[in-house]
Scaffold this motif. Structure first.
Motif, short mmCIF file in Angstrom:
data_model
loop_
_atom_site.label_atom_id
_atom_site.label_comp_id
_atom_site.label_asym_id
_atom_site.label_seq_id
_atom_site.Cartn_x
_atom_site.Cartn_y
_atom_site.Cartn_z
N PHE A 154 0.68 -1.16 -0.30
CA PHE A 154 0.17 -0.11 0.20
C PHE A 154 0.98 1.22 0.05
CE2 PHE A 154 -3.08 -2.94 1.39
CZ PHE A 154 -4.38 -2.53 0.83
N VAL A 155 0.47 2.15 -0.65
CA VAL A 155 1.26 3.66 -0.68
C VAL A 155 0.09 4.65 0.09
CG1 VAL A 155 1.80 5.21 -2.30
CG2 VAL A 155 2.13 2.93 -2.89
N PHE A 156 0.67 5.42 0.94
CA PHE A 156 -0.08 6.65 1.65
C PHE A 156 0.12 7.61 0.64
CE2 PHE A 156 -0.76 10.21 4.13
CZ PHE A 156 -1.64 9.91 4.93
N ALA A 157 -0.97 8.06 0.55
CA ALA A 157 -0.81 9.33 -0.79
C ALA A 157 -1.57 10.25 -0.59
CB ALA A 157 -0.92 8.63 -2.07
N VAL A 158 -1.38 11.64 -0.97
CA VAL A 158 -2.47 12.77 -0.66
C VAL A 158 -2.24 13.40 -2.23
CG1 VAL A 158 -1.81 12.75 1.56
CG2 VAL A 158 -0.47 14.30 -0.05
N ALA A 159 -3.38 14.20 -2.49
CA ALA A 159 -3.46 14.85 -3.73
C ALA A 159 -2.37 16.06 -3.56
CB ALA A 159 -4.73 15.70 -3.84
N ALA A 160 -1.90 16.32 -4.91
CA ALA A 160 -0.76 17.24 -5.22
C ALA A 160 -1.16 18.56 -4.44
CB ALA A 160 -0.28 17.52 -6.73
N GLY A 161 -2.32 19.03 -4.38
CA GLY A 161 -2.50 20.34 -3.80
C GLY A 161 -3.08 20.27 -2.26
N HIS A 162 -2.88 19.05 -1.80
CA HIS A 162 -3.41 18.85 -0.12
C HIS A 162 -2.32 19.60 0.64
CE1 HIS A 162 -4.37 16.80 3.30
NE2 HIS A 162 -5.61 16.78 2.99
N PRO A 163 -2.73 19.94 1.63
CA PRO A 163 -1.98 20.71 2.71
C PRO A 163 -0.71 19.81 3.03
CG PRO A 163 -4.20 21.20 3.37
CD PRO A 163 -4.05 20.16 2.24
N LEU A 164 -0.79 18.53 3.05
CA LEU A 164 -0.01 17.67 3.65
C LEU A 164 1.04 17.10 2.35
CD1 LEU A 164 -1.83 14.83 5.81
CD2 LEU A 164 -0.35 16.80 6.57
N ALA A 165 0.83 17.51 1.33
CA ALA A 165 1.93 17.41 0.12
C ALA A 165 3.24 17.86 0.14
CB ALA A 165 1.40 17.72 -1.07
N THR A 166 3.27 18.96 0.86
CA THR A 166 4.63 19.83 1.30
C THR A 166 5.04 19.49 2.53
OG1 THR A 166 3.40 21.72 1.76
CG2 THR A 166 3.84 21.59 -0.29
N TRP A 167 4.59 18.42 3.33
CA TRP A 167 4.99 18.14 4.70
C TRP A 167 6.45 17.50 4.67
CZ3 TRP A 167 2.91 19.37 9.66
CH2 TRP A 167 3.45 18.73 10.50
N PRO A 168 7.36 18.29 5.42
CA PRO A 168 8.73 17.80 5.48
C PRO A 168 8.88 16.60 6.03
CG PRO A 168 8.76 19.63 6.93
CD PRO A 168 7.11 19.39 6.32
N GLY A 169 9.41 15.32 5.47
CA GLY A 169 9.75 14.35 6.64
C GLY A 169 8.61 13.25 6.76
N THR A 170 8.59 12.62 7.61
CA THR A 170 7.56 11.65 8.19
C THR A 170 6.42 12.38 8.95
OG1 THR A 170 9.13 9.86 8.50
CG2 THR A 170 7.09 9.70 9.65
N ILE A 171 5.37 12.10 8.63
CA ILE A 171 4.16 12.66 9.06
C ILE A 171 3.73 12.10 10.37
CG2 ILE A 171 1.79 13.53 8.82
CD1 ILE A 171 2.28 13.50 5.71
#
Length: 303
Positions: free
Chosen positions: A170-187
């Motif tokens: 499985f891949v954890f994924a978010v949309a390119a425009g989602h706020p988490l897309a630019t989160w640095p490192g591990t969320i």
């Protein structure tokens, strides 16, 4: 009873052959027997079924109505005979196969094509279930065979299973425009909990429903299937895990971004599971085919 299947066969033969004499040959009977049967039926119904012109016989309007509906009965009777014969030889009249939503249904089609090509005659009913719904379908007699049942088998008698795939990617994924897309490192989980998750609703009806990918207190958008989940995440409606085969094209196109999270999704083995009390020949055929290494790889490769 005035109208019998035999009489309907006679009417059908006369209509198809165009005359009583030709129908008699087709039915291996004498013309007088057919004429007598039709005349008796016309007398009992008080209607004219055929318009006779010399040797030619044409259905009247009443005859056409009778035969049109009667042919449905003939087809139903023929199918019933075939079903009884199949059951007598050990082939089920119908085999209900459930596929877990994580497996692309089109991967089942080559298997079904080979089954149909063999001419066994068993009707196949193919449906989707999600998470515990696969096991629930077996336990509540809504399925005979499950392909891709996730996790552990419930403690129910009359069920059997074997491992189909030890783990799914499985891949954890978010949309390119989602706020988490630019989160640095591990969320961290605390941050994930602030964002809506997109999940597929468990389809269990009697067994306890299972939930995966939701943090306590997290908002959730529940969707009907895995492809709807992927499209909802691409649309930025929420976050979550997707099977690698479904996420890969979206990641390559840049519509989804893969992120690392503090608590990755645990391994999820997939099983082949079936009702073991009465194994007919159709179920046995699928179990044998699905024991082959090449068939397993065709179903689970890349999952």
């Amino acid at each position: 009873m005035k109208i019998t299947l035999d009489l309907l066969r006679i009417l059908d033969a006369i209509d198809r052959q165009g005359s009583f004499s030709a129908a008699a040959v087709a039915l291996h009977r004498v013309p007088s027997a057919l004429s007598h049967a039709v005349a008796k039926l016309e007398s009992e119904l008080a209607v004219q079924l055929f318009i006779r012109s010399g040797r030619k016989a044409t259905l009247s309007a009443a005859g056409q109505t009778l035969l049109e509906d009667g042919r449905h009965l003939l087809r139903a009777a023929a199918e019933l005979e075939r079903r009884v014969q199949r059951i007598a030889t050990g082939w089920e009249a119908e085999l209900r196969i459930v596929v877990d939503a994580i497996i692309p249904v089109e991967r089942i089609y080559p298997l079904l094509e080979r089954f149909y090509a063999a001419g066994h005659g068993t009707q196949i009913r193919l449906t989707y279930e999600v998470l515990g719904g696969t096991w629930d379908a077996l336990a509540t007699d809504r399925a005979d065979l499950v392909i891709g049942a996730p996790g552990d088998m419930p403690a129910r008698s009359g069920l059997a299973s074997r491992l189909l795939c030890p783990d799914t990617k499985f891949v954890f994924a978010v949309a390119a425009g989602h706020p988490l897309a630019t989160w640095p490192g591990t969320i961290p989980s605390s941050e994930l909990a602030r964002h809506r998750a997109v999940v597929i609703a468990d389809t269990s009806q009697e067994l306890d429903a299972r939930s995966i990918g939701i943090i306590e207190g997290q908002d959730a958008l529940r969707v009907p299937d895995i492809r709807a989940k992927a499209s909802a995440q691409v649309a930025g409606l929420g976050i979550g895990h997707l099977p690698h085969w479904l996420a890969a094209p979206e990641l390559a196109a840049g519509r989804l971004i893969e992120k690392q999270i503090a608590s990755p999704r645990p391994a999820m083995p997939l099983h082949l599971a079936w009702r073991s009390r009465q194994i007919g020949r159709a179920l046995a055929w699928f179990l044998e085919e699905l024991a082959k290494k090449a068939e397993i790889e065709a179903l689970t490769g890349g999952l």
